[in-house]
Scaffold this motif. Structure first.
Motif, mmCIF file in Angstrom:
data_model
loop_
_atom_site.group_PDB
_atom_site.id
_atom_site.type_symbol
_atom_site.label_atom_id
_atom_site.label_comp_id
_atom_site.label_asym_id
_atom_site.label_seq_id
_atom_site.Cartn_x
_atom_site.Cartn_y
_atom_site.Cartn_z
ATOM 1 N N PRO A 1 5.502 -1.481 3.259
ATOM 2 C CA PRO A 1 5.590 -0.985 2.057
ATOM 3 C C PRO A 1 5.225 -1.724 0.504
ATOM 4 O O PRO A 1 5.462 -3.049 0.756
ATOM 5 C CB PRO A 1 6.883 -0.706 2.051
ATOM 6 C CG PRO A 1 7.536 -0.762 3.490
ATOM 7 C CD PRO A 1 6.508 -1.790 3.916
ATOM 8 N N LYS A 2 4.368 -1.132 -0.438
ATOM 9 C CA LYS A 2 4.297 -1.901 -1.292
ATOM 10 C C LYS A 2 5.562 -2.400 -2.462
ATOM 11 O O LYS A 2 6.335 -1.528 -2.609
ATOM 12 C CB LYS A 2 3.263 -1.033 -2.357
ATOM 13 C CG LYS A 2 2.460 -1.956 -3.393
ATOM 14 C CD LYS A 2 1.635 -1.259 -4.127
ATOM 15 C CE LYS A 2 0.708 -2.173 -5.182
ATOM 16 N NZ LYS A 2 -0.359 -1.328 -5.638
ATOM 17 N N SER B 1 3.095 14.386 -2.053
ATOM 18 C CA SER B 1 2.703 13.211 -3.088
ATOM 19 C C SER B 1 3.573 13.433 -4.268
ATOM 20 O O SER B 1 3.570 14.510 -4.766
ATOM 21 C CB SER B 1 1.239 13.075 -3.378
ATOM 22 O OG SER B 1 1.187 12.075 -4.369
ATOM 23 N N PHE C 1 -4.429 8.465 -7.601
ATOM 24 C CA PHE C 1 -3.892 7.096 -7.670
ATOM 25 C C PHE C 1 -5.470 6.363 -7.380
ATOM 26 O O PHE C 1 -6.145 7.040 -7.027
ATOM 27 C CB PHE C 1 -2.977 6.732 -6.630
ATOM 28 C CG PHE C 1 -3.322 6.920 -5.098
ATOM 29 C CD1 PHE C 1 -3.853 5.910 -4.418
ATOM 30 C CD2 PHE C 1 -3.187 8.152 -4.847
ATOM 31 C CE1 PHE C 1 -4.058 6.235 -3.195
ATOM 32 C CE2 PHE C 1 -3.652 8.450 -3.211
ATOM 33 C CZ PHE C 1 -4.191 7.524 -2.502
ATOM 34 N N GLN D 1 -7.054 3.170 -5.363
ATOM 35 C CA GLN D 1 -6.820 2.106 -4.202
ATOM 36 C C GLN D 1 -8.106 1.508 -3.934
ATOM 37 O O GLN D 1 -8.959 2.091 -3.806
ATOM 38 C CB GLN D 1 -6.234 2.974 -2.882
ATOM 39 C CG GLN D 1 -6.243 2.121 -1.479
ATOM 40 C CD GLN D 1 -5.108 1.087 -1.425
ATOM 41 O OE1 GLN D 1 -4.675 0.840 -2.465
ATOM 42 N NE2 GLN D 1 -4.761 0.813 -0.201
ATOM 43 N N ASP D 2 -8.222 0.212 -3.934
ATOM 44 C CA ASP D 2 -9.395 -0.465 -3.704
ATOM 45 C C ASP D 2 -10.470 0.095 -4.747
ATOM 46 O O ASP D 2 -11.599 0.170 -4.066
ATOM 47 C CB ASP D 2 -9.727 -0.343 -2.381
ATOM 48 C CG ASP D 2 -8.776 -1.567 -1.421
ATOM 49 O OD1 ASP D 2 -8.372 -2.369 -2.100
ATOM 50 O OD2 ASP D 2 -8.469 -1.276 -0.279
ATOM 51 N N GLY E 1 1.169 2.137 3.224
ATOM 52 C CA GLY E 1 2.037 1.185 2.732
ATOM 53 C C GLY E 1 2.276 1.338 1.248
ATOM 54 O O GLY E 1 3.216 1.294 0.513
ATOM 55 N N GLN E 2 1.345 1.960 0.436
ATOM 56 C CA GLN E 2 1.346 2.470 -0.857
ATOM 57 C C GLN E 2 1.834 3.919 -0.906
ATOM 58 O O GLN E 2 2.677 4.179 -1.681
ATOM 59 C CB GLN E 2 -0.153 2.312 -1.271
ATOM 60 C CG GLN E 2 -0.231 2.918 -3.032
ATOM 61 C CD GLN E 2 -1.597 2.861 -3.452
ATOM 62 O OE1 GLN E 2 -2.444 2.058 -2.856
ATOM 63 N NE2 GLN E 2 -1.697 3.483 -4.597
ATOM 64 N N LEU E 3 1.622 4.776 -0.197
ATOM 65 C CA LEU E 3 1.987 6.242 -0.274
ATOM 66 C C LEU E 3 3.290 6.599 0.603
ATOM 67 O O LEU E 3 3.953 7.580 0.441
ATOM 68 C CB LEU E 3 0.931 7.305 0.011
ATOM 69 C CG LEU E 3 -0.418 6.824 -0.810
ATOM 70 C CD1 LEU E 3 -1.438 7.675 -0.315
ATOM 71 C CD2 LEU E 3 0.128 7.278 -2.233
ATOM 72 N N LYS F 1 -2.933 0.164 4.681
ATOM 73 C CA LYS F 1 -3.035 0.098 3.302
ATOM 74 C C LYS F 1 -2.397 1.095 2.485
ATOM 75 O O LYS F 1 -1.693 1.075 1.446
ATOM 76 C CB LYS F 1 -4.309 -0.392 2.564
ATOM 77 C CG LYS F 1 -4.676 -2.058 3.056
ATOM 78 C CD LYS F 1 -6.188 -2.259 2.579
ATOM 79 C CE LYS F 1 -6.113 -2.855 1.043
ATOM 80 N NZ LYS F 1 -7.160 -3.383 0.792
ATOM 81 N N LEU F 2 -2.898 2.351 2.796
ATOM 82 C CA LEU F 2 -2.594 3.381 2.230
ATOM 83 C C LEU F 2 -1.540 4.087 2.609
ATOM 84 O O LEU F 2 -0.647 4.531 1.567
ATOM 85 C CB LEU F 2 -3.482 4.597 2.398
ATOM 86 C CG LEU F 2 -5.248 4.540 1.818
ATOM 87 C CD1 LEU F 2 -6.095 5.410 2.469
ATOM 88 C CD2 LEU F 2 -5.043 4.975 0.519
#
Length: 108
Positions: free
Chosen positions: A106-107, A39, A44, A46-47, A77-79, A74-75
């Motif tokens: 991906p975000k 990372s 971070f 998230q929700d 896509g973010q990480l 979701k995770l």
């Protein structure tokens, strides 16, 4: 006599449940993941959950009740791509993680 024995057993069972409850709750309410690459951040959000990361492993003590596959997407896509995922005590197997990584958006 039977009633007293039953009451004693019930009290013991209730105490065992109260003592084991917090440990079980941590497993059933938290989550952790392992990234394919380390990372770039130490934490971070998230929700509404604060995730803490060390190297390629991130974890949190409490997460929203979501289907595990949706939370994974979701995770990821973010990480970025995940190599392991456990959400509210439910681990994903390798096939489900591959599907999660493929479906993650991906975000942007």
């Amino acid at each position: 006599m039977r009633t007293a024995a039953f009451a004693g057993l019930t009290a013991c069972a209730l105490m065992a449940g109260l003592l084991a409850g917090p440990a079980f709750a941590a497993d059933s309410e938290g989550a952790w993941l392992k990234l394919k690459t380390p990372s770039s951040t130490d934490h971070f959000i998230q929700d509404g959950s604060v995730w803490r990361c060390t190297g390629d492993v991130c974890s949190t003590t409490k997460v929203r009740a979501l289907p595990v596959a949706r939370a994974c997407r979701k995770l990821a896509g973010q990480l970025g791509e995940l190599s392991a995922f456990n959400y509210r005590g439910e681990p994903l197997d390798d096939a489900a993680i591959t599907e999660c990584n493929t479906a993650a958006k991906p975000k942007g």
